[in-house]
Design an enzyme around this catalytic site. Structure first.
Site, PDB file in Angstrom:
ATOM      1  N   LEU A   1      19.321 -17.436  18.562  1.00 52.82           N
ATOM      2  CA  LEU A   1      18.605 -18.716  18.506  1.00 52.82           C
ATOM      3  C   LEU A   1      18.385 -19.173  19.942  1.00 52.82           C
ATOM      4  CD1 LEU A   1      17.436 -20.328  16.262  1.00 52.82           C
ATOM      5  CD2 LEU A   1      19.493 -21.690  16.168  1.00 52.82           C
ATOM      6  N   HIS A   2      17.470 -18.463  20.617  1.00 53.15           N
ATOM      7  CA  HIS A   2      17.197 -18.674  22.031  1.00 53.15           C
ATOM      8  C   HIS A   2      15.685 -18.777  22.230  1.00 53.15           C
ATOM      9  CE1 HIS A   2      17.693 -18.421  26.332  1.00 53.15           C
ATOM     10  NE2 HIS A   2      16.866 -17.399  26.388  1.00 53.15           N
ATOM     11  N   ALA A   3      15.273 -19.579  23.166  1.00 53.01           N
ATOM     12  CA  ALA A   3      13.873 -19.743  23.580  1.00 53.01           C
ATOM     13  C   ALA A   3      12.928 -19.944  22.394  1.00 53.01           C
ATOM     14  CB  ALA A   3      13.436 -18.602  24.470  1.00 53.01           C
TER      15      ALA A   3
END
Length: 90
Positions: A14-16
């Site tokens: 759950l990044h960028a």
């Protein structure tokens, strides 16, 4: 209040981009939405900084909690979104 555990499917966690898409989806619901680790504090899922700060990784289990108007629909939509790797090449 509704709560469900979900495994993060995105290969980058759950990044960028996945985090931004999740926050945008959470923000479309009038209820309160929180996300975090099952054994930790939950963060405001409508805040990109809060979601990025969790650093949830691919394959990690997360808890999504909704509370308020439309919480059932929000929980269903948001856990489904986290269960799909939108960045996967088909």
């Amino acid at each position: 209040m509704q709560e469900q555990r979900v495994t993060i499917a995105s290969t980058v966690g759950l990044h960028a981009r996945p985090a931004a898409a999740f926050v945008q989806a959470a923000s479309q619901h009038p209820c309160e939405v929180r996300i975090g680790r099952p054994d930790g504090e939950l963060a405001d899922a409508k805040s990109i900084l809060a979601v990025l700060g969790l650093a949830l990784a691919h394959g990690e289990e997360a808890v999504v909690r909704t509370d308020g108007e439309g919480d059932d629909a929000a929980l269903t939509a948001l856990t489904a979104a986290l269960s799909v790797d939108h960045d996967a090449v088909h």
